[in-house]
Design a protein around this motif. Structure first.
Motif: not given
Ligand code: KL2
Length: 456
Positions: A105-107, A243-248, A109-111, A99-101, A169-171, A439-441, A282-286, A146-148
């Motif tokens: 801060e992320n919420a 794991i929570h994989v890099l988003y980019n 940061k990305h309003p 569960y990515n909860i 926690v992340r670095t 925003d994840h299930l 985990g959230d593999l962002n893939s 993830q995202e705790v």
């Molecule tokens: O995709 V996620 O949401 O697993 O639900 O993981 C990342 C994104 C999380 C941690 O970095 O923040 C979100 N646009 C949209 N979402 C973003 C962005 C972005 N530029 N940067 C980070 N996240």
């Protein structure tokens, strides 16, 4: 039960055009801003009954009874669906959640991702209670979050439900991380370690690896009853990886490097502890159609055949463009020079990050992994052609699947909790909502230990 009995049964009932439509809808990015927030009725049914799936004398052997009791607890859409195979002989089971909860801060940061969401539904105090309530419906044994970024809050709440947890926690600048919790009465933590990917120049993400041993497993009882079984026979332990994989989306090289490193370490720990089964949550962002998914599922990947920016499948292909492997097939038949197709050139540094060393372009991992949801047939309203959920995450810029629970061969999926149908998700106008705390299930599966030969 509202489920199709087999995958082939499901595909027979589906009209191809419907499947196509669902997939087209899935691929389409959600860009429209819908004015009114509409949340469907909360249809949780709460019961005080608490049958255990495994343990000593209270083990429920009647599969149908167990299934019935589970379907009573969960949301009217998020129902348990079960394997078409008879799993009743597999006594040792574990219910795992990924569960990515949504980090607080992320919420913030990305309003722009949550502009349709009522502020109250983004409030952490509201969300944490909702998340706890939801989790209790699934009767889980192990939780991978993830995202705790409020670990102590979460730990305090879950302690009331009998869970104990560890946090990493992340670095870097972000303050969120991964957390693994387990039911204290059911497991003992034998070993835990984490990976800071920064140490390998693979960004600030982290992962956790925990060896958990079942207390009072059936294999233990069998060992006691059968004196011929050597004392060295391993008991029921499991390696839980989170794991929570890099988003980019563009840094497929780093994402692949993270997954590659995780799988290497998971395999090594599994071997060290007696070839114990592995769960990777985990959230593999893939996405399911991505090369990263292929790598996990098939155990190998030819890096040079893929564009770094397409490795996670998050960036939509240009109209008309086809996967490189298909283009290569065209090239062989049409005599198109292959060098023309390989438009993306990997730099040495990118290759080093992805592969972990110089001169390697073919990745290989040693775990035989299956994705739990693909092992359990589900409805075409919730699943893609491969059986993966159509969506595990939904906000104003994205609806799709990035979360998974993978398991190794020593485990068999017995059941999963269906994700929400895409039309129902759309009705929420975006998550989190009145009913769903992130925003994840949550992905939920019940896995059974299948390696009976070693323990009976
Ligand atoms: O995709 V996620 O949401 O697993 O639900 O993981 C990342 C994104 C999380 C941690 O970095 O923040 C979100 N646009 C949209 N979402 C973003 C962005 C972005 N530029 N940067 C980070 N996240």
């Amino acid at each position: 039960m509202e489920r199709s009995p087999t995958t082939s049964g499901r595909s027979k009932r589906e009209s191809p055009s419907l499947v196509e439509q669902t997939h087209r809808r899935k691929r389409r990015r959600i860009v429209t801003v819908e004015s009114e927030i509409h949340v469907h009725e909360n249809r949780y049914e709460i019961s005080s009954s608490s049958s255990r799936r495994w343990g000593s004398s209270s083990h429920c052997n009647d599969e149908r009874q167990r299934r019935r009791s589970k379907t009573e607890f969960v949301d009217s859409y998020r129902k348990w669906v079960f394997s078409p195979h008879d799993c009743s002989r597999y006594k040792d089971r574990v219910v795992i959640v990924s569960y990515n909860i949504l980090g607080v801060e992320n919420a913030l940061k990305h309003p722009y991702l949550y502009h349709q969401v009522r502020p109250q539904f983004l409030n952490w105090d509201w969300r944490k209670k909702l998340i706890r309530k939801e989790l209790n419906h699934y009767k889980p044994d192990i939780l991978c979050f993830q995202e705790v970024d409020h670990f102590s809050d979460l730990a305090d709440l879950l302690q009331k439900d009998g869970f104990k947890g560890v946090y990493k926690v992340r670095t870097g600048k972000a303050n969120d991380g991964c957390a693994v919790f387990w039911k204290e009465e059911l497991f003992t933590l034998l070993h835990q370690e984490s990976i800071e990917f920064q140490k390998f120049s693979l960004s600030d993400n982290v992962a956790q690896l925990c060896v958990l041993k079942m207390v009072n497993s059936h294999s233990d009882s069998n060992r006691c009853a059968n004196s011929q079984i050597p004392q060295s026979t391993p008991s029921r332990s499991i390696l839980v990886v989170n794991i929570h994989v890099l988003y980019n989306p563009k840094r497929g090289d780093i994402k692949l490097g993270q997954v590659r490193l995780l799988l290497e370490r998971a395999h090594a720990i599994s071997q060290e502890w007696g070839n114990i089964p592995v769960v990777i949550a985990g959230d593999l962002n893939s996405m399911p159609q991505s090369p990263i998914y292929q790598f996990l599922a098939s155990s190998s990947l030819d890096i040079l055949l893929h564009d770094r920016r397409k490795i996670s499948g998050q960036i939509e292909h240009e109209r008309g463009s086809r996967p490189l492997t298909a283009q290569l097939e065209d090239a062989h038949s049409d005599q198109v020079p292959i060098s023309k197709l390989l438009a993306y050139r990997w730099s040495e540094e990118e290759l080093r990050l992805a592969a972990g060393c110089d001169g390697v372009t073919q990745l290989q991992h040693h775990l035989k992994l299956s994705s739990a949801y693909t092992g359990i047939p589900g409805s075409y309203h919730t699943r893609d052609n491969c059986g993966e959920p159509l969506a595990t995450s939904y906000h104003s810029k994205f609806m799709g699947t990035v979360d998974y629970i993978w398991h190794s061969q020593g485990l068999l999926p017995v059941g999963v909790v269906e994700t929400l149908p895409v039309n129902i998700l759309r009705e929420t106008r975006g998550l989190p909502s009145e009913k769903w705390g992130s925003d994840h299930l949550a992905l939920v599966c019940e896995l059974a230990f299948v390696d009976d030969s070693r323990v009976t």
